[in-house]
Design an enzyme around this catalytic site. Structure first.
Site, PDB file in Angstrom:
ATOM      1  N   ASP A 151       2.007  -3.193  -8.766  1.00 42.92           N
ATOM      2  CA  ASP A 151       2.104  -1.924  -8.082  1.00 42.92           C
ATOM      3  C   ASP A 151       2.157  -1.789  -6.918  1.00 42.92           C
ATOM      4  OD1 ASP A 151       2.236   0.931  -8.198  1.00 42.92           O
ATOM      5  OD2 ASP A 151       0.038   1.121  -8.393  1.00 42.92           O
TER       6      ASP A 151
ATOM      7  N   GLU B 231       6.049  -1.575  -2.772  1.00 45.48           N
ATOM      8  CA  GLU B 231       7.354  -1.268  -2.105  1.00 45.48           C
ATOM      9  C   GLU B 231       7.443  -1.878  -0.592  1.00 45.48           C
ATOM     10  OE1 GLU B 231       5.251   0.534  -3.346  1.00 45.48           O
ATOM     11  OE2 GLU B 231       6.431   0.909  -5.240  1.00 45.48           O
TER      12      GLU B 231
ATOM     13  N   ASP C  19       4.786   7.754 -10.134  1.00 42.07           N
ATOM     14  CA  ASP C  19       3.998   9.012 -10.073  1.00 42.07           C
ATOM     15  C   ASP C  19       4.514  10.533 -10.253  1.00 42.07           C
ATOM     16  OD1 ASP C  19       2.378   6.699  -9.785  1.00 42.07           O
ATOM     17  OD2 ASP C  19       1.721   7.319  -7.854  1.00 42.07           O
TER      18      ASP C  19
HETATM   19  C1  GLC Z   1      -0.334   4.044  -8.359  1.00 42.43           C
HETATM   20  C2  GLC Z   1       0.340   3.690  -9.297  1.00 42.43           C
HETATM   21  C3  GLC Z   1      -0.115   4.401 -10.695  1.00 42.43           C
HETATM   22  C4  GLC Z   1      -1.536   3.850 -10.812  1.00 42.43           C
HETATM   23  C5  GLC Z   1      -2.470   4.037  -9.351  1.00 42.43           C
HETATM   24  C6  GLC Z   1      -3.756   3.292  -9.440  1.00 42.43           C
HETATM   25  O1  GLC Z   1      -0.134   5.516  -7.860  1.00 42.43           O
HETATM   26  O2  GLC Z   1       1.800   4.403  -9.413  1.00 42.43           O
HETATM   27  O3  GLC Z   1       0.433   4.271 -11.900  1.00 42.43           O
HETATM   28  O4  GLC Z   1      -2.374   4.305 -11.839  1.00 42.43           O
HETATM   29  O5  GLC Z   1      -1.722   3.630  -8.475  1.00 42.43           O
HETATM   30  O6  GLC Z   1      -3.574   1.770  -9.571  1.00 42.43           O
END
Ligand code: GLC
Length: 796
Positions: free
Chosen positions: A422, A425, A501
């Site tokens: 995660d 980007e 998200d």
């Molecule tokens: C980001 C991710 C989400 C995750 C969060 C906490 O917003 O896109 O899926 O739950 O981070 O890690």
């Protein structure tokens, strides 16, 4: 930023981080404040090309201030490179060339002509290019490229009927024409709905469909770019890159052929472990071993199948990557083992940011090895993520990829089955401006050096590459499972994706369909949404409808933000629980089909989820449909995306279709009104399909065509690893009152079923002859042993 978004962001990051985000934005602005080259204000077309030098597979053209190299990588695949400008490092591609191609050259009054057996290209001395078939059908026309400083602008003509698809992950209509898109991977912050751009994962390619054919163009240039697809000029695309050489590949053919060639160039999506196609349960966050046990127990108690459980950031010690919070998870290995005993795999999240903490070994090691990205003045760049101030590995450095990858070992030893990448980007929090590194940050770029303007879009791709290569090394007998939010062209070689998200709204559910189809058309077949949307509190109805749609998408995961109400399937009570269970079970029954599609994707790059015009590109009436999709060759899925709707219109493409629920045979093309009570969404099966399902062991559903032929495939293997496999093809042929079924087996994995079921649809059997032997059959289903040929006579 609108105040609602601010509040939402605040809820996610907390006051302390929000305060620091002001500092972070200020630091980024400082780091970007460097004297740039003097601004050249207007776009300049290149000066005319003067010379042509033939190459074995193409030609090079030179002019006073620009050069163009054209190479045929295959008869229907071209690579064009306009320089000056830095050539890309080959991060996206796996092959330099595809097929030896005979090329001929000829001078022309205004320039030159080059031709392969599939493409003729006219190069005008002024830089105008015309792409044609050898018979002279013109299918792409480019204006002379223009430069402004380091930037390139490319203009391509559009036909009135031309439709454009692709660009990676977009919250936009499926047909991308008429808008401008940015190619700069970005966390939209908080959550997103339709029309937010850019998102986490751009792919600089589009597929063009018009009356003269279908082509794909992929720009191998990772710089910040704008793709104006007919927004400022209705009859032209304008692509602007902030830097780099203007290098692009042009493919001509059928939609299926284009994706096959594109994924030959950029890599095919490998076969995942079978469990990954099952159901994943997640939440930000299951915060302790007890909570995890409780969730998994409830799945069992409610008779809900579960294949994987995801641990979000709170399993870590203070969000320090590669650590485990020993208070909340005193024996993570034990827990994982326990879950595995119940058939549930564990997937853990990893973020690239490394907390600045002198007492933390990953930080210490990385500092000692100079693994982290630096500012031009040599200081290590710091940015803000969940752990607070962080430093960031430079994945463009092969030794950093190796160092990073080595950290997966400890988690593998604990039994972790998959990794969820995660914030890559990369995202860093900032109170204003770009939520990422300053563009001046330096990157190793395999030793040649470069800046973040070039490396930004590659960051997620290379984080996944680091992990993939490490996992292949450390567990050579296992197929890696990686899930990523960001990536670039080629990411399909390493990771699955989820759509990030999303808002918990009906509009976001509807958008998901176009987003998932669009990703598939960008070479990324494995994707799916957070069921119910990430950020909100979906009603039971919205959740059910979302779940029903996602049950037919490659990545099937329930996930939600912290602070949202719980949404495990039992939370909504009845009738929701029973409906969700039924779709979960349906998903499990479909696994043989999904797994076969996964194998096909690994062979050909064909996405599992396809637009209705797949294989039917000429039919313009299918080109804009974005509230329904095909799942492989057999199924058409029409999710319900409107609150309160208990019926919906569905467009059936030409041919015969069966209603999946009621077995009624219907004829396309045309709209039908399909029933959609809360318990189901419209699903149709193409007549002629042989649909393998996990029912009574194995059931092959034969959807009889009223005439002609049909086929279905079943891929089988051990479910993981790289051992033997088999591919069984079942051919159906209708001859008036007779239906023939022929079995063509291949491969050395043993056929797993002593007997299995054949289930007939649209065909009442009077008599069956199995390998020459008469067999008495009653009803629409019967058990068989392996056979070569079955002949069925219809009751009249
Ligand atoms: C980001 C991710 C989400 C995750 C969060 C906490 O917003 O896109 O899926 O739950 O981070 O890690």
């Amino acid at each position: 930023m609108d105040p609602r978004k601010w509040l939402l962001a605040l809820r996610f990051v907390g006051w302390r981080t929000a305060g620091r985000a002001v500092r972070a934005a200020w630091e980024r602005d400082q780091a970007e404040r460097i004297p740039g080259p003097p601004q050249v204000l207007s776009w300049q077309p290149i000066d005319p090309l003067e010379h042509m030098v033939p190459l074995p597979d193409g030609a090079r053209f030179t002019g006073p201030n620009a050069e163009l190299e054209i190479r045929f990588l295959a008869p229907e695949v071209l690579r064009l490179s306009w320089t000056p400008g830095l050539l890309p490092l080959p991060y996206a591609i796996v092959r330099e060339t595809l097929e030896e191609t005979k090329v001929s050259w000829a001078p022309q009054p205004a320039g030159w002509m080059l031709e392969s057996p599939a493409i003729r290209i006219e190069v005008n001395a002024d830089g105008r290019l015309r792409f044609q078939t050898p018979a002279g059908r013109l299918w792409r026309e480019e204006d002379p490229p223009e430069r402004r400083g380091e930037a390139w602008r490319h203009r391509v003509r559009l036909r009135p009927e031309e439709r454009l698809y692709g660009l990676g992950e977009r919250a936009a209509p499926l047909n991308r024409r008429g808008r401008t898109y940015r190619m700069w991977n970005r966390d939209p912050g908080g959550s997103y709905g339709p029309n937010v751009d850019p998102l986490y994962l751009g792919v600089p390619l589009w597929i063009s469909v018009h009356a003269e054919g279908v082509y794909l163009v992929f720009y191998e240039n990772p710089y910040d770019a704008a793709f104006d697809l007919g927004a400022s000029e209705p009859d032209a695309v304008q692509v602007t890159f902030a830097g780099g050489a203007l290098r692009y590949y042009v493919f001509y053919g059928s939609l299926e052929g284009l994706l096959a060639r594109y994924t030959e160039l950029t890599g095919r999506p490998p076969l995942p472990p079978r469990w990954a196609l099952g159901f994943h349960q997640s939440r930000w966050s299951y915060g302790s071993a007890e909570e995890v046990r409780e969730v998994v127990r409830s799945f069992r108690e409610h008779h809900l199948p579960l294949h994987a459980l995801h641990l979000d950031i709170d399993y870590m010690d203070g969000y320090r990557v590669f650590t485990v919070d020993r208070q909340r998870f005193p024996d993570l290995a034990g827990l994982i083992h326990e879950l595995e005993g119940q058939g549930v795999r564990t997937v853990v999240i990893l973020d690239p940011g490394v907390k600045i903490d002198p007492g933390y070994s990953v930080y210490q090691e990385g500092m000692a090895r100079r693994a982290f990205c630096r500012l031009p003045d040599g200081r290590v760049y710091r940015g803000l993520v969940w752990p607070g101030w962080c430093v960031f590995p430079d994945f463009t450095d092969p030794s950093v990829r190796e160092w990073w990858g080595a950290h997966y070992q400890a988690l593998l030893e604990m039994g972790v089955a998959g990794f969820w990448h995660d914030m890559n980007e990369p995202t860093t929090f900032a109170a204003w401006g770009e939520p990422t590194f300053p563009r001046t940050v330096r990157h190793e770029m395999e030793g040649r050096g470069g800046d973040h303007l070039e490396a930004h879009n590659l960051y997620g791709l290379l984080m996944n590459r680091a992990a993939w290569e490490a996992l292949r090394r450390m567990q050579p007998d296992r197929r890696p499972f990686l899930l990523t939010r960001s990536g670039w062209a080629g990411i399909q070689r390493y990771a699955w994706n989820w759509t990030g998200d999303t808002e918990s709204t009906w509009a976001a559910l509807r958008q998901t369909i176009a987003t998932v189809i669009g990703l598939g058309l960008s070479g990324i077949p494995y994707t799916g949404p957070d069921i119910g949307g990430f950020s909100g509190a979906p009603s039971a109805e919205l959740f059910i409808r979302w779940f029903q749609a996602a049950a037919f998408m490659p990545f099937f995961r329930n996930h939600a933000a912290k602070g949202t109400p719980r949404r495990e399937p039992w939370v909504f009570g009845e009738p929701a629980l029973s409906i969700l269970r039924e779709f979960l079970e349906l998903r499990v029954r479909l696994l043989p089909y999904l797994y076969t599609l996964a194998w096909e994707a690994a062979q050909t790059g064909a996405p599992l989820v396809r637009p209705l015009f797949w294989g039917n590109e000429d039919d313009a009436s299918l080109g804009e449909i974005e509230d329904a999709f095909l799942l492989g060759p057999a199924l058409l899925v029409a999710p319900v995306v409107e609150e309160g709707a208990r019926a919906r219109k569905v467009f059936l493409p030409s041919g015969e279709w069966y209603d999946f629920w009621e077995d009624r045979r219907l004829a396309g093309p045309g709209f039908i009104e399909a029933e959609a009570p809360l318990e189901r969404i419209p699903v149709f099966v193409r007549a002629g399909s042989v649909l393998p399902m996990a029912e009574d062991g194995l059931t092959l559903h034969l959807y009889a065509p009223s005439a002609g032929e049909g086929e279905g495939t079943l891929y089988s293997d051990a479910g993981d690893g790289f051992g033997p496999y088999r591919v069984d093809r079942f051919r159906m042929e209708r001859e008036e009152d007779w239906l023939w079924l022929r079995w063509i087996p291949e491969g050395d994995f043993p056929w797993p079923w002593e007997t299995f079921t054949l289930r007939l649809h649209g065909f009442a059997v009077a008599r069956a002859v199995i390998d020459g032997q008469e067999s008495s059959i009653q009803g629409d289903r019967f058990r068989v042993r392996p056979f070569q040929e079955i002949r069925l006579e219809e009751k009249t």
